[in-house]
Enzyme design. Sequence first.
Site, PDB file in Angstrom:
ATOM      1  N   THR A 261      27.533  29.364   4.676  1.00  0.00           N
ATOM      2  CA  THR A 261      28.262  28.707   3.607  1.00  0.00           C
ATOM      3  C   THR A 261      29.494  29.467   3.587  1.00  0.00           C
ATOM      4  OG1 THR A 261      27.111  30.073   1.881  1.00  0.00           O
ATOM      5  CG2 THR A 261      26.362  27.966   2.289  1.00  0.00           C
ATOM      6  N   CYS A 262      29.662  30.684   3.917  1.00  0.00           N
ATOM      7  CA  CYS A 262      31.066  31.256   3.766  1.00  0.00           C
ATOM      8  C   CYS A 262      32.087  30.854   4.433  1.00  0.00           C
ATOM      9  CB  CYS A 262      30.966  32.701   3.915  1.00  0.00           C
ATOM     10  SG  CYS A 262      29.890  33.698   3.073  1.00  0.00           S
ATOM     11  N   PHE A 263      31.768  30.129   5.844  1.00  0.00           N
ATOM     12  CA  PHE A 263      32.694  29.625   6.884  1.00  0.00           C
ATOM     13  C   PHE A 263      32.442  28.034   6.965  1.00  0.00           C
ATOM     14  CE2 PHE A 263      31.526  34.204   7.776  1.00  0.00           C
ATOM     15  CZ  PHE A 263      32.949  34.718   7.466  1.00  0.00           C
TER      16      PHE A 263
END
Length: 915
Positions: free
Chosen positions: A882-884
């Site tokens: 989810t960070c990227f």
Amino acid sequence: MNSKSEIDEASRGSEASSSNTSSTPSNSKNQPPVGLCAGSGSNNPHIMKRAAARQLIERYFYQLLDGCGNPNCDNKYCASSGEARNLTPNEAAAEAIKLFYKEARLCDTLPNKVPRTEASNCDASASATFTNSNIKGKSSVESKQLDSASCSVSLADNKKDKPETSHNLSHEEKENAIYDNGSMLTEERVYELCDECLQTKNPEPLIRALGEAFTQPTILSKCFQRKIVDRDNHNKGEKKLDKESNAMCSSNDPDKDVDSVMGPGLDVASCQRALQYLTKVPSEYYSSAFVIALTTLAENIEIDLRITKSLSMDDIVHCFVIAFEVPDLGCSDYLEIALPAMCHAAQHLSVKAQAKLARLWGQHCKESLRHILETIQQLITLRVISTNYSRTFQVQDDDSVTMATKLMKIVYYANMLAGVMEPSSLREEPVVLASQLDPLGDALDHLYPLSQIKTFKEAQQEDPLAIELDINVLDVRKPYLPFEEFYNEPLSDTIEMDIDLANCKTEVANGRKFSFLKYPFVLTAATKSLGLYYENRIRMFSERRVSLLHAVVGAAPSMPFLRLKVRRSHLIDDALVELEMIAMERALDLKKQLVVEFEGEQGVDEGGVSKEFFQLVVEQIFNADFGMFTHRPDSQTVWFNPTSFETEAQFTLIGIVLGLAIYNNIILAVNFPMVVYRKLMGRKGSFEDLADWNMTLYNGLKDMLNYTGSDLDEVYYQTFRICYTDVFGSNIFHDLKENGDNIFVTQENKQEFVELYADFLLNKSVETQFKAFRRGFAMVTDESQLGTLFRPEEVEMLVCGSKKFDFIELEKSTEYDGGYTPESQIIKDFWSIVHSLSLENKRKLLQFTTGSDRVPVGGLSHLKLVVARNGPDCDRLPAAHTCFNVLLLPEYDSKEKLQDRLMKAINYSKGFGLL
């Protein structure tokens, strides 16, 4: 040169260009010698104008040397007054030319040495000077000087008692003399020229008239004058004043008084009718000539604004009004040549002139605003899409684009003035925060300079034009044109925002660089949010460096990030306690990059963990059981609980959470009514804000306002005591006025009742809670450009994201990795499944892949999703970083298996773990 010969040379030189273009042969026997006035039978306008100019210059010359002979003279340009300095003949000749150019005062009595023969011989001829003058080929300065001189002489001929001076005429007489001139366009003359052109198919008279008027500001500013006539003489052939103009002239309302805005000259309605009638003529007849005329007009206006400054502010403004009433010419040369020239000239307008133009456009040219705006937008778009910009030649370096943007700002303010405005008294008091300077003070100045963000913030100033107009975008309830029509998407997509932000800071420092961030109305919300993102990142890096320097000098341990360690089971308690300690000890730490850690989970926060943290906080803190906010079931919004048992500190911390979300570029699932964002930006709630807060109440009060019967008090039976319900369902009574239960609402006081009712519900009842909330929000965002870049509607989009779920746009913007391509069968199956999902499941998919179920500002096309291959067919579920925004998708062997695994993944995805 000698004084006499210098005067002769000046009078000849001032008409040199005109004499060279004269149609009269130079060897004609009927042509008088240069320097002498033409006889009454002469038809050469250049000789007559030269004679008139020479006559006035000679009068100034002898007045400076010998005076008028009146011992009580108070003219500082006369030797008899004692104020004029002693001049040599050569000095007097040079000074006389200057006085002629600026139309200085002349004494009533003629100096003894002025040649009387010239004055008498010029009477008959000079009066025809304006009527027969041809302005083609002259500069604006030359025409202004000669026109002024010849007009003065022609006016003098009408004064039998003082035939040799124009300075004794009233302003009205001068205006009438100019108005009657053949070069001045009137509505009737345009009609005649257009009809003649259509009948004869000969556009030359029309082109000549347009050229004469539209090349010279001195002439154009006097065109389409409003004629105030004596009603007793209307039977003698004089036209009556039209009803609309007469009503506006006699109005007691300054906002409707034409004179209070336009002065006594320009009749905008007449100008609009005349130029609209021009569209009956095929544009190919006059478009090329119009382009040349407007280009010349722009050059002459710019020369006057920059150098000569001979025209009044009203004249310049009138020229711009008339020029932008010109109908669509339908040729590319207008957008490529004439319009850029007009924009370039407009940048030299003073702030007062810009304000006058904005008021005139906003109050009397409403129906033209869309045409003006669309024309400027076409110019910007044409330049942007036809120019190959690079890092060395940015769009900010393109004068055509930047000058058009500056002119659009005047249209932007005019659009607000033309809309529905609310009084400035409804603005909120500014938030005052304690100083957040570094506790080390000057100790680190020699190691590291103060943050550029601070310097930029301190140097920020409100737009001078907004100050002059006393207007704020928050005061606009409804603009005449939607604000979105000012967005230019090709321009917004072209701008390199990192460079524009650097230009913005440089512009504050020395004013050399152009930055579109200073003109945010032209940028889309997505582009502005990118600029805000860069600014916040610069601030975060700055705070990180300061923290490292603290550690180097031993002042404090290194704390480069704002770290929050929380337990899922006690999320609110842990988060609010830590934020409260940070806010009390060192509020500047709130400006650091946020890093969240869930206790007992193996996650490194690169953005995704923070997204989940904010989502969980919002879900709990806005829950009705928590008691800080109430829910409006009709509008599906939340509102501050006026009877909450929580302290002000708790609401301050909620404001900090909201500010941190914007600061860290995280979208929240918050459902505030629009009035909350208006109040955050500095505008109190008013009656119209009830519409999206409580539509039922708004409609009821609206019906009361629209009721016209005299029995309102009997029909509604409403007093100034109101009743509302607290969170527990108990009724609470409140008097809007002292002894309100005994004051019934009537036709006379119903407006007061409605305003007091709305003010109590939206402002006074939640004043304590909202002030604390706004203070916490400002602790994070006070040094950013949030308030200057974004309108309340755009701030809502920053917080909540876009409301448009267009997954077709998401498919177009998605990238692929690990061997997948748009043509891969599993990718085709994936999008087929996604497009068939319900809205709720689409939200879950966004939540699973990006950490948030909200659409980013600008829509899903701005969400860069990556779908990567995660091995061959297997029983594993899809996974996500989810960070990227990366979706890890195994290459399942069937569409059914893909759908089964995908649905399980998005429905059971909370928490951080390894799959």
